[in-house]
Design an enzyme around this catalytic site. Sequence first.
Site, PDB file in Angstrom:
ATOM      1  N   LYS A 161       0.845  -1.215   0.000  1.00 57.25           N
ATOM      2  CA  LYS A 161       0.000   0.000   0.000  1.00 57.25           C
ATOM      3  C   LYS A 161       0.870   1.250   0.000  1.00 57.25           C
ATOM      4  CE  LYS A 161      -1.704   1.698   3.938  1.00 57.25           C
ATOM      5  NZ  LYS A 161      -1.356   3.110   4.172  1.00 57.25           N
ATOM      6  N   ASN A 162       1.878   1.284   0.865  1.00 58.70           N
ATOM      7  CA  ASN A 162       2.677   2.501   1.031  1.00 58.70           C
ATOM      8  C   ASN A 162       3.703   2.709  -0.079  1.00 58.70           C
ATOM      9  OD1 ASN A 162       1.140   3.007   3.219  1.00 58.70           O
ATOM     10  ND2 ASN A 162       2.677   2.419   4.731  1.00 58.70           N
ATOM     11  N   CYS A 169      -5.062  12.626  11.937  1.00 54.07           N
ATOM     12  CA  CYS A 169      -5.872  11.400  12.022  1.00 54.07           C
ATOM     13  C   CYS A 169      -5.672  10.836  13.426  1.00 54.07           C
ATOM     14  CB  CYS A 169      -5.486  10.398  10.942  1.00 54.07           C
ATOM     15  SG  CYS A 169      -3.921   9.589  11.268  1.00 54.07           S
ATOM     16  N   ARG A 189       0.016  15.069  12.419  1.00 49.01           N
ATOM     17  CA  ARG A 189       0.585  14.825  11.086  1.00 49.01           C
ATOM     18  C   ARG A 189       0.697  16.083  10.240  1.00 49.01           C
ATOM     19  NH1 ARG A 189      -1.491   9.043   9.059  1.00 49.01           N
ATOM     20  NH2 ARG A 189       0.466   9.121   7.949  1.00 49.01           N
ATOM     21  N   PRO A 190       1.493  17.052  10.661  1.00 51.59           N
ATOM     22  CA  PRO A 190       1.668  18.286   9.894  1.00 51.59           C
ATOM     23  C   PRO A 190       2.397  18.016   8.573  1.00 51.59           C
ATOM     24  CG  PRO A 190       3.216  18.181  11.722  1.00 51.59           C
ATOM     25  CD  PRO A 190       2.325  16.980  11.860  1.00 51.59           C
ATOM     26  N   ILE A 191       2.487  19.002   7.686  1.00 56.55           N
ATOM     27  CA  ILE A 191       3.121  18.861   6.370  1.00 56.55           C
ATOM     28  C   ILE A 191       4.161  19.945   6.108  1.00 56.55           C
ATOM     29  CG2 ILE A 191       1.265  17.602   5.168  1.00 56.55           C
ATOM     30  CD1 ILE A 191       0.376  20.548   4.295  1.00 56.55           C
ATOM     31  N   LEU A 244       7.274  20.066   6.452  1.00 62.10           N
ATOM     32  CA  LEU A 244       8.515  19.617   5.804  1.00 62.10           C
ATOM     33  C   LEU A 244       8.335  19.516   4.287  1.00 62.10           C
ATOM     34  CD1 LEU A 244       9.588  16.842   8.361  1.00 62.10           C
ATOM     35  CD2 LEU A 244      10.480  19.183   8.175  1.00 62.10           C
ATOM     36  N   ASP A 246       4.452   1.013  12.099  1.00 64.41           N
ATOM     37  CA  ASP A 246       3.261   0.346  11.567  1.00 64.41           C
ATOM     38  C   ASP A 246       3.121  -1.092  12.049  1.00 64.41           C
ATOM     39  OD1 ASP A 246       3.416   1.985   8.282  1.00 64.41           O
ATOM     40  OD2 ASP A 246       2.830   2.697  10.271  1.00 64.41           O
ATOM     41  N   VAL A 258       7.620   7.713  16.655  1.00 64.28           N
ATOM     42  CA  VAL A 258       7.330   8.323  15.351  1.00 64.28           C
ATOM     43  C   VAL A 258       6.030   9.128  15.375  1.00 64.28           C
ATOM     44  CG1 VAL A 258       6.927   7.879  12.894  1.00 64.28           C
ATOM     45  CG2 VAL A 258       8.637   6.537  14.142  1.00 64.28           C
ATOM     46  N   ARG A 309      -8.702  -0.558   4.493  1.00 67.89           N
ATOM     47  CA  ARG A 309      -7.930   0.455   3.755  1.00 67.89           C
ATOM     48  C   ARG A 309      -6.578  -0.094   3.332  1.00 67.89           C
ATOM     49  NH1 ARG A 309      -6.108   4.877   7.071  1.00 67.89           N
ATOM     50  NH2 ARG A 309      -4.810   5.030   5.207  1.00 67.89           N
TER      51      ARG A 309
HETATM   52  C1  EPZ Z   1       4.024   7.093   5.984  1.00 66.07           C
HETATM   53  O1  EPZ Z   1       3.214   8.171   6.471  1.00 66.07           O
HETATM   54  C2  EPZ Z   1       3.110   5.870   5.940  1.00 66.07           C
HETATM   55  N1  EPZ Z   1       1.985   6.140   5.073  1.00 66.07           N
HETATM   56  C3  EPZ Z   1       2.606   5.553   7.341  1.00 66.07           C
HETATM   57  O2  EPZ Z   1       1.858   4.337   7.284  1.00 66.07           O
HETATM   58  C4  EPZ Z   1       3.785   5.318   8.256  1.00 66.07           C
HETATM   59  O3  EPZ Z   1       3.330   5.147   9.569  1.00 66.07           O
HETATM   60  C5  EPZ Z   1       4.730   6.542   8.220  1.00 66.07           C
HETATM   61  O4  EPZ Z   1       5.133   6.826   6.867  1.00 66.07           O
HETATM   62  C6  EPZ Z   1       5.989   6.323   9.033  1.00 66.07           C
HETATM   63  O5  EPZ Z   1       6.654   5.177   8.644  1.00 66.07           O
HETATM   64  C7  EPZ Z   1       2.173   6.031   3.723  1.00 66.07           C
HETATM   65  O6  EPZ Z   1       3.245   5.752   3.216  1.00 66.07           O
HETATM   66  C8  EPZ Z   1       0.983   6.296   2.855  1.00 66.07           C
HETATM   67  P1  EPZ Z   1       5.964  10.663   7.919  1.00 66.07           P
HETATM   68  P2  EPZ Z   1       3.730   9.689   6.403  1.00 66.07           P
HETATM   69  O7  EPZ Z   1       5.857  11.886   7.082  1.00 66.07           O
HETATM   70  O8  EPZ Z   1       4.468   9.906   5.133  1.00 66.07           O
HETATM   71  C9  EPZ Z   1       5.960  13.993  11.338  1.00 66.07           C
HETATM   72  C10 EPZ Z   1       0.074   2.853   7.680  1.00 66.07           C
HETATM   73  O9  EPZ Z   1      -0.351   2.340   8.731  1.00 66.07           O
HETATM   74  N2  EPZ Z   1       5.979  14.980  10.226  1.00 66.07           N
HETATM   75  O10 EPZ Z   1       7.213   9.870   7.845  1.00 66.07           O
HETATM   76  O11 EPZ Z   1       2.582  10.564   6.691  1.00 66.07           O
HETATM   77  C11 EPZ Z   1       4.619  13.274  11.426  1.00 66.07           C
HETATM   78  O12 EPZ Z   1       3.667  14.014  12.110  1.00 66.07           O
HETATM   79  C12 EPZ Z   1       0.473   4.352   7.655  1.00 66.07           C
HETATM   80  O13 EPZ Z   1       0.205   2.241   6.615  1.00 66.07           O
HETATM   81  C13 EPZ Z   1       6.106  16.331  10.542  1.00 66.07           C
HETATM   82  O14 EPZ Z   1       6.206  16.700  11.711  1.00 66.07           O
HETATM   83  O15 EPZ Z   1       4.728   9.685   7.649  1.00 66.07           O
HETATM   84  C14 EPZ Z   1       4.987  11.988  12.128  1.00 66.07           C
HETATM   85  O16 EPZ Z   1       4.979  12.172  13.499  1.00 66.07           O
HETATM   86  C15 EPZ Z   1       0.158   5.042   8.939  1.00 66.07           C
HETATM   87  N3  EPZ Z   1       6.086  17.232   9.515  1.00 66.07           N
HETATM   88  C16 EPZ Z   1       6.392  11.728  11.603  1.00 66.07           C
HETATM   89  O17 EPZ Z   1       6.894  12.963  11.078  1.00 66.07           O
HETATM   90  C17 EPZ Z   1       5.964  16.854   8.205  1.00 66.07           C
HETATM   91  O18 EPZ Z   1       5.952  17.712   7.300  1.00 66.07           O
HETATM   92  C18 EPZ Z   1       6.437  10.662  10.506  1.00 66.07           C
HETATM   93  O19 EPZ Z   1       5.642  11.079   9.434  1.00 66.07           O
HETATM   94  C19 EPZ Z   1       5.842  15.485   7.903  1.00 66.07           C
HETATM   95  C20 EPZ Z   1       5.851  14.552   8.937  1.00 66.07           C
END
Ligand code: EPZ
Length: 420
Positions: free
Chosen positions: A22-23, A118, A123-125, A127, A307, A329, A399
Site C-alpha cells: 500500500k505505502n 488522524c 501529522r503536519p506537512i 517539511l 506500523d 514516530v 484500507r
Molecule cells: C508514511 O506516512 C506511511 N503512510 C505511514 O503508514 C507510516 O506510519 C509513516 O510513513 C511512518 O513510517 C504512507 O506511506 C501512505 P511521515 P507519512 O511523514 O508519510 C511527522 C500505515 O499504517 N511529520 O514519515 O505521513 C509526522 O507528524 C500508515 O500504513 C512532521 O512533523 O509519515 C509523524 O509524526 C500510517 N512534519 C512523523 O513525522 C511533516 O511535514 C512521521 O511522518 C511530515 C511529517
Amino acid sequence: MAKYLVQRSEPLKGEVNISGSKNAVLPIMAGTLLTDEPCELSEVPALRDVYVMCDLLSDLGFEIEKNYEENKVKVIPGKSIKTETPYEHVNKMRASFLVMGPLLARKGKAKVHMPGGCSIGARPIELHLKGFQLLGAKITEEQGYIEATTDGLVGDSIYLDFPSVGATENIMMAGSLAKGVTVIENAAQEPEIVDLANFLNRMGAKIKGAGTDTIKIEGVEKLNGCKHSIIPDRIETGTFMVAAAMTKGEVLIKNAVPDHVKPIIAKLKECGAKVDITDEGIFVNGSENPLVATDIKTLPYPGFPTDMQSQFMAMLLKTEGESNVIETVFENRYMHVGELNRMGANIKTDGNKATIRGDKGLTGAEVIATDLRGGAALVLAGLVAEGTTEIGEIYHIERGYEKFVEKFRNIGATIIRVEN
Ligand code: EPZ
C-alpha cells in the site's frame, strides 16, 4: 456497518501470499502525474486506499483502467489535467497530498486541501512545504487549501528536520523535473522510497541514493510512461509473521522480502519464535518455545516500524512477564490500547511509553478498529482470546489489507465478515 467476528483459533498453519505494498503503490500512482504518457502498474493491491487514489487521478483528468482481479492498474493521461484536488479525497486519505509535488513540477501549480490529522497524530506537512519553497515554489494557504505555484522549479539542497516518508517522496517527485540538482539530506530510507525512485528512474528520472539518508536528483526536461511492478507489503508480511508466532502456528509467508522485515525478524526471534528464510519464503514457527517478554522502540527505517507497533503489542500479551513499548514516530498511536484492555489485557500507557503485562488471558468483547494497524492488532488478539471478538469500523482495516479475512481463513483462523 460491516464487522469481523473472530474466535479463538487453532495454531495457524499453511501458506499466505503477500500482496503489493500500500505505502509503495500510493506515491507511485501520484508519480504517474509526472508524465503525459500511460503507466502500467502490476502487483497493485486491491484495497480502499488504492480505490481512493484512482478516484483522485480520475478527478484530475486521468483515465484509469483497473483490473483488480489481476492486480493491474493502467493510468492514462487525459487531454487536460486539473491542478486542484477536491477536499473529499484528502479527507479520506492523507496520501492524497502526494499529488502536490508532481502537479507542481509538471504543471507549475497545485492546489490541494490541507490534510487534517488522524487518530495517530496531528501529522503536519511543513517539511513538504519547506522543500517546495526551497525549490522555488510560492506557497499560500487559504480556506484550508494549500496552493503552490512556480515558473519552474530549480534544484537545491534540502535538509529534513525529520526523515519524513511523505516529505521525501513529495520532494523527490518535484525534484525529478526541476532544473539542476536537488539533494535531500536526512531523507527517509524506507523500501517504499526505493520503489518510488526505481519507478521514477524507469520513467527517465536521474535519482541516486534512494534507501540512504542522502538522495541526489538530477532534474530532467520530461518523463516518459513505463511499466512497473509494486514491491511486496512488508507490514502485511510482519502482520502474518506475528499471527503465526502468537498462535503457536507454523506459517510460510510467500512473496515477502526478508531484507525489508529485518527488525521484525530480530524481535520475533528475541521473543522466542523461530524464523527461517527459505527459498520459498519466510517460515515462522511459534510452536516450539513459549514467547517471552521483550521491549520495542519504534524508529524510522531501518529501525522497528511504527506500523508494526500495535500488532506486536497484541503478541506481547501472550508472553510471560513485562514488556515496554516506546512509540517515537507518532505522538498518539496507542488508540488500540483501550480496546485491548476491554478484552482483559493489562496495558498501561504514560506518554509515548506503554507497559504490557503478558500473563493475563484475553476474552472476546465488542471492540472497534481505531485505525488501520490498531484494527489489525484487534484481529490478532481475537485469534487468541476466549469466546468471540466483535470488531467494528473495519473500514480502517480494509484500507490497507487485501483479502484479509480470506488469507486468515486459508491458514485456519476462525474469522468471518458480517454485514449488519
Ligand atoms: C508514511 O506516512 C506511511 N503512510 C505511514 O503508514 C507510516 O506510519 C509513516 O510513513 C511512518 O513510517 C504512507 O506511506 C501512505 P511521515 P507519512 O511523514 O508519510 C511527522 C500505515 O499504517 N511529520 O514519515 O505521513 C509526522 O507528524 C500508515 O500504513 C512532521 O512533523 O509519515 C509523524 O509524526 C500510517 N512534519 C512523523 O513525522 C511533516 O511535514 C512521521 O511522518 C511530515 C511529517
